[in-house]
Scaffold this motif. Structure first.
Motif, PDB file in Angstrom:
ATOM      1  N   ILE A  30      19.837  25.920  70.303  1.00  0.00           N
ATOM      2  CA  ILE A  30      21.429  25.763  70.125  1.00  0.00           C
ATOM      3  C   ILE A  30      21.804  26.949  69.079  1.00  0.00           C
ATOM      4  CG2 ILE A  30      22.933  24.227  68.758  1.00  0.00           C
ATOM      5  CD1 ILE A  30      21.153  21.471  69.816  1.00  0.00           C
ATOM      6  N   THR A  31      22.940  27.629  69.573  1.00  0.00           N
ATOM      7  CA  THR A  31      23.380  28.617  68.559  1.00  0.00           C
ATOM      8  C   THR A  31      24.768  28.426  68.231  1.00  0.00           C
ATOM      9  OG1 THR A  31      24.089  29.930  70.568  1.00  0.00           O
ATOM     10  CG2 THR A  31      21.740  30.228  69.801  1.00  0.00           C
ATOM     11  N   SER A  32      25.202  28.843  67.077  1.00  0.00           N
ATOM     12  CA  SER A  32      26.588  29.097  66.623  1.00  0.00           C
ATOM     13  C   SER A  32      26.723  30.215  65.614  1.00  0.00           C
ATOM     14  CB  SER A  32      26.668  27.503  65.756  1.00  0.00           C
ATOM     15  OG  SER A  32      27.965  27.655  65.665  1.00  0.00           O
ATOM     16  N   SER A  33      27.904  30.371  65.581  1.00  0.00           N
ATOM     17  CA  SER A  33      28.204  31.586  64.636  1.00  0.00           C
ATOM     18  C   SER A  33      29.506  31.113  63.791  1.00  0.00           C
ATOM     19  CB  SER A  33      28.644  32.807  65.297  1.00  0.00           C
ATOM     20  OG  SER A  33      29.476  32.845  66.264  1.00  0.00           O
ATOM     21  N   PHE A  34      29.654  31.805  62.570  1.00  0.00           N
ATOM     22  CA  PHE A  34      30.989  31.431  61.777  1.00  0.00           C
ATOM     23  C   PHE A  34      31.404  32.861  61.321  1.00  0.00           C
ATOM     24  CE2 PHE A  34      32.991  30.693  57.857  1.00  0.00           C
ATOM     25  CZ  PHE A  34      34.061  29.557  58.201  1.00  0.00           C
ATOM     26  N   THR A  35      32.400  32.893  61.151  1.00  0.00           N
ATOM     27  CA  THR A  35      33.187  34.163  60.816  1.00  0.00           C
ATOM     28  C   THR A  35      34.112  33.805  59.429  1.00  0.00           C
ATOM     29  OG1 THR A  35      33.326  35.182  62.798  1.00  0.00           O
ATOM     30  CG2 THR A  35      34.884  36.111  61.247  1.00  0.00           C
ATOM     31  N   SER A  36      33.904  34.628  58.520  1.00  0.00           N
ATOM     32  CA  SER A  36      34.801  34.497  57.218  1.00  0.00           C
ATOM     33  C   SER A  36      35.540  35.480  56.921  1.00  0.00           C
ATOM     34  CB  SER A  36      33.934  33.780  56.093  1.00  0.00           C
ATOM     35  OG  SER A  36      34.488  33.577  54.885  1.00  0.00           O
ATOM     36  N   PRO A  37      36.803  35.385  56.807  1.00  0.00           N
ATOM     37  CA  PRO A  37      37.522  36.554  56.155  1.00  0.00           C
ATOM     38  C   PRO A  37      37.108  37.012  54.722  1.00  0.00           C
ATOM     39  CG  PRO A  37      39.010  34.769  56.192  1.00  0.00           C
ATOM     40  CD  PRO A  37      37.708  34.410  56.781  1.00  0.00           C
ATOM     41  N   ILE A  38      37.232  38.157  54.446  1.00  0.00           N
ATOM     42  CA  ILE A  38      37.125  38.811  53.150  1.00  0.00           C
ATOM     43  C   ILE A  38      38.422  39.213  52.400  1.00  0.00           C
ATOM     44  CG2 ILE A  38      35.976  40.795  51.577  1.00  0.00           C
ATOM     45  CD1 ILE A  38      34.112  40.919  53.961  1.00  0.00           C
ATOM     46  N   ASP A  39      38.728  38.881  51.107  1.00  0.00           N
ATOM     47  CA  ASP A  39      40.103  39.250  50.430  1.00  0.00           C
ATOM     48  C   ASP A  39      39.965  40.644  50.709  1.00  0.00           C
ATOM     49  OD1 ASP A  39      42.001  39.748  48.700  1.00  0.00           O
ATOM     50  OD2 ASP A  39      41.192  38.327  47.198  1.00  0.00           O
ATOM     51  N   PRO A  40      40.939  41.206  51.020  1.00  0.00           N
ATOM     52  CA  PRO A  40      41.207  42.505  51.177  1.00  0.00           C
ATOM     53  C   PRO A  40      41.251  43.250  50.160  1.00  0.00           C
ATOM     54  CG  PRO A  40      43.054  41.481  52.238  1.00  0.00           C
ATOM     55  CD  PRO A  40      42.080  40.482  51.935  1.00  0.00           C
ATOM     56  N   TYR A  41      41.495  42.608  48.980  1.00  0.00           N
ATOM     57  CA  TYR A  41      41.976  43.330  47.552  1.00  0.00           C
ATOM     58  C   TYR A  41      40.939  43.093  46.542  1.00  0.00           C
ATOM     59  CZ  TYR A  41      46.235  44.793  50.314  1.00  0.00           C
ATOM     60  OH  TYR A  41      47.226  44.944  50.842  1.00  0.00           O
ATOM     61  N   ARG A  42      40.019  42.448  47.066  1.00  0.00           N
ATOM     62  CA  ARG A  42      38.749  42.358  46.099  1.00  0.00           C
ATOM     63  C   ARG A  42      37.685  43.336  46.104  1.00  0.00           C
ATOM     64  NH1 ARG A  42      35.861  36.876  44.500  1.00  0.00           N
ATOM     65  NH2 ARG A  42      34.305  37.456  43.427  1.00  0.00           N
ATOM     66  N   ALA A  43      37.202  43.799  45.022  1.00  0.00           N
ATOM     67  CA  ALA A  43      36.162  44.745  45.009  1.00  0.00           C
ATOM     68  C   ALA A  43      35.008  44.374  45.688  1.00  0.00           C
ATOM     69  CB  ALA A  43      35.918  44.971  43.489  1.00  0.00           C
ATOM     70  N   ARG A  44      34.503  45.518  46.425  1.00  0.00           N
ATOM     71  CA  ARG A  44      33.297  45.396  47.223  1.00  0.00           C
ATOM     72  C   ARG A  44      32.116  46.457  46.792  1.00  0.00           C
ATOM     73  NH1 ARG A  44      36.961  45.363  52.767  1.00  0.00           N
ATOM     74  NH2 ARG A  44      38.199  43.645  52.121  1.00  0.00           N
ATOM     75  N   GLY A  45      30.785  46.054  46.821  1.00  0.00           N
ATOM     76  CA  GLY A  45      29.880  46.604  46.633  1.00  0.00           C
ATOM     77  C   GLY A  45      30.146  47.397  45.427  1.00  0.00           C
ATOM     78  N   ASP A  46      30.025  48.756  45.508  1.00  0.00           N
ATOM     79  CA  ASP A  46      30.064  49.513  44.402  1.00  0.00           C
ATOM     80  C   ASP A  46      31.307  50.086  43.921  1.00  0.00           C
ATOM     81  OD1 ASP A  46      27.529  49.870  45.453  1.00  0.00           O
ATOM     82  OD2 ASP A  46      27.343  52.162  45.681  1.00  0.00           O
ATOM     83  N   GLN A  47      32.308  49.630  44.565  1.00  0.00           N
ATOM     84  CA  GLN A  47      33.728  49.820  44.190  1.00  0.00           C
ATOM     85  C   GLN A  47      34.121  49.144  43.138  1.00  0.00           C
ATOM     86  OE1 GLN A  47      35.713  48.613  47.679  1.00  0.00           O
ATOM     87  NE2 GLN A  47      34.824  50.442  48.901  1.00  0.00           N
ATOM     88  N   PRO A  48      34.898  50.031  42.097  1.00  0.00           N
ATOM     89  CA  PRO A  48      35.347  49.487  40.908  1.00  0.00           C
ATOM     90  C   PRO A  48      36.426  48.457  40.970  1.00  0.00           C
ATOM     91  CG  PRO A  48      36.048  51.752  40.978  1.00  0.00           C
ATOM     92  CD  PRO A  48      35.066  51.434  42.402  1.00  0.00           C
TER      93      PRO A  48
END
Length: 60
Positions: free
Chosen positions: A42-60
């Motif tokens: 049995i397989t499934s997947s889920f996609t979740s949006p990321i807030d476009p204005y929240r800092a990501r990774g190394d970004q300040p």
């Protein structure tokens, strides 16, 4: 389980997503009448949006 985090590298302001894929092998004997041979994957997947204005990774 695998998680696709490529969306975290998208620039700020750009819509992006994270996707999780899950796979599980189920013994058929565990679901119905004992003694039934075989398995079912049995397989499934889920996609979740990321807030476009929240800092990501190394970004300040």
């Amino acid at each position: 389980m695998t998680v696709d985090t490529a969306g975290l590298s998208a620039p700020l302001g750009r819509p992006a997503t994270i996707i999780a894929h899950v796979s599980c092998e189920v013994q058929l004997a565990d679901l119905a009448i004992p003694g039934i041979p075989g398995t079912k994957t049995i397989t499934s997947s889920f996609t979740s949006p990321i807030d476009p204005y929240r800092a990501r990774g190394d970004q300040p």
